[in-house]
Motif scaffolding. Sequence first.
Motif, PDB file in Angstrom:
ATOM      1  N   GLU A   1       0.719  -1.326  -0.023  1.00 40.09           N
ATOM      2  CA  GLU A   1       0.051  -0.081  -0.089  1.00 40.09           C
ATOM      3  C   GLU A   1       0.882   1.116   0.150  1.00 40.09           C
ATOM      4  OE1 GLU A   1      -2.234  -0.634   3.508  1.00 40.09           O
ATOM      5  OE2 GLU A   1      -4.088  -1.482   2.316  1.00 40.09           O
ATOM      6  N   GLY A   2       1.827   1.260  -0.989  1.00 38.82           N
ATOM      7  CA  GLY A   2       2.742   2.662  -1.004  1.00 38.82           C
ATOM      8  C   GLY A   2       3.949   2.521  -0.080  1.00 38.82           C
ATOM      9  N   LYS A   3       3.995   1.531   0.574  1.00 40.38           N
ATOM     10  CA  LYS A   3       5.394   1.568   1.572  1.00 40.38           C
ATOM     11  C   LYS A   3       6.582   1.189   0.789  1.00 40.38           C
ATOM     12  CE  LYS A   3       2.926   0.502   6.110  1.00 40.38           C
ATOM     13  NZ  LYS A   3       1.454   0.490   5.382  1.00 40.38           N
TER      14      LYS A   3
ATOM     15  N   MET B   1       4.283   0.968  -9.211  1.00 43.05           N
ATOM     16  CA  MET B   1       5.470   0.620  -9.953  1.00 43.05           C
ATOM     17  C   MET B   1       5.393   1.705 -11.161  1.00 43.05           C
ATOM     18  SD  MET B   1       4.873  -3.231 -10.379  1.00 43.05           S
ATOM     19  CE  MET B   1       6.268  -3.738 -11.543  1.00 43.05           C
ATOM     20  N   SER B   2       6.388   2.077 -11.534  1.00 39.26           N
ATOM     21  CA  SER B   2       6.649   2.901 -12.819  1.00 39.26           C
ATOM     22  C   SER B   2       7.920   2.662 -13.832  1.00 39.26           C
ATOM     23  CB  SER B   2       7.189   4.422 -12.307  1.00 39.26           C
ATOM     24  OG  SER B   2       8.349   4.320 -11.459  1.00 39.26           O
ATOM     25  N   PHE B   3       7.456   2.482 -15.018  1.00 40.22           N
ATOM     26  CA  PHE B   3       8.515   2.429 -16.095  1.00 40.22           C
ATOM     27  C   PHE B   3       9.396   3.677 -16.474  1.00 40.22           C
ATOM     28  CE2 PHE B   3       9.549   1.538 -20.777  1.00 40.22           C
ATOM     29  CZ  PHE B   3      10.813   0.746 -20.284  1.00 40.22           C
ATOM     30  N   ARG B   4      10.707   3.798 -16.216  1.00 43.93           N
ATOM     31  CA  ARG B   4      11.313   4.733 -16.464  1.00 43.93           C
ATOM     32  C   ARG B   4      12.144   4.832 -17.920  1.00 43.93           C
ATOM     33  NH1 ARG B   4      12.116   7.471 -11.328  1.00 43.93           N
ATOM     34  NH2 ARG B   4      10.005   7.165 -10.242  1.00 43.93           N
ATOM     35  N   GLY B   5      11.772   3.747 -18.629  1.00 40.23           N
ATOM     36  CA  GLY B   5      12.598   3.914 -19.998  1.00 40.23           C
ATOM     37  C   GLY B   5      13.802   3.053 -20.075  1.00 40.23           C
TER      38      GLY B   5
END
Length: 399
Positions: free
Chosen positions: A223-225, A252-256
């Motif tokens: 939950e964001g921790k 989650m994030s995709f930064r390329g």
Amino acid sequence: MLHILYLAHDLSDPAIRRRVLALQTGNAEVTLAGFRRGENAGAAIGSLSTIELGTTEDARFVQRAGAVAKACLNLGASLRGVAKPDIVIARNLEMLALARRAVSLFGGDIPVVYECLDIHRLLLRQDFGGRMLRAAEARLGRGISLLVTSSPAYVDNYFDPLSGIDAPVMLLENKVLDLDDDIPLVPGPRPPADDEPWKIGWFGALRCRKSLDLLSRFSRAMEGKVEIIVRGRPSYAELKDFDSFMRGEPFMSFRGAYRNPEDLSEIYGEVQFAWAIDFFEEGQNSAWLLPNRIYEGCRYGTVPIAIKGTETARFIARRDIGFVLEDASVEGLVELFSRIDRQSYTDAASRIVEQGARQWTFRRDDCLDLVQRLSAIANSEETAFRSHARTRPQGSAAI
């Protein structure tokens, strides 16, 4: 100056760029030829011109075999104007076939180095197809001067018991290419601010569906921790829905893509942990490899996370660094992070700092040593390479 013909399975693979840069730094002249599997500006090698032999596609073995056969037929024209090399390096099995063709075109007296850094699952099958592929590898590899691989587990689990390759082995680990003349330092611990989450970096070749799903479910459970930062080259053959999947992830994030090694300090500097787990060929190649992520993460002070029963886990256990999961589950990850606080993280990161940067990096003197070793083979000063059976892996820092 040693002239190397380097045959690459994927000209857009950053690992090819690193290897060529290392050889050039060691004062070798490199002619690079190979296939392309997509565009990647970060894999460009300065002003070095490359010879493209065709295009291949991930997870399409038959298509790749056809492309190799066509390239063999056209290789004389492709290499027209190329001076006779002193040595040929073949990266992966399909390039070994091209190496044999190239040697015959240049006169038949050029030593060949077989560089195999992954064991494809097709080579491990016990059916007729697997036996035929191993027989082809043994036939193409007959009389090679050197086998280069990146993990001792490949030798123990494949090359010794299954492969027909009979050549000395050089162990070249996937270390970080660092050509800075200054002595590198490993950054110290960098815990998040009180209001920020822990960050796990999953960087490099992105092809593991199980990792993607597990990290998604784990980050949601926390939950964001914990935040997952993903960078690199997704394999859309394995992760067809990667882009849409990532857009739907809250934590989650995709930064390329990124340049390797130029961007490593920046991308590892924003995370505390490195995901050093791969289930792509679970129980086989994934259990035996020593991935780039270990060396890259530790070079920049990032704590690795591995899974029990793998060569990666044994590697970090011997050095008393990182964390090892008992099982690949959301519950296991949640339990691990329930035990991690600022102090335990700082202790783990500090143990990596104490190791120093030297064992994680491939330096300028390592480049010179590598090319000197290849030069000795090319000059027949190491005749044992061509006449004796395989020895155990010989230690050598490498990229």
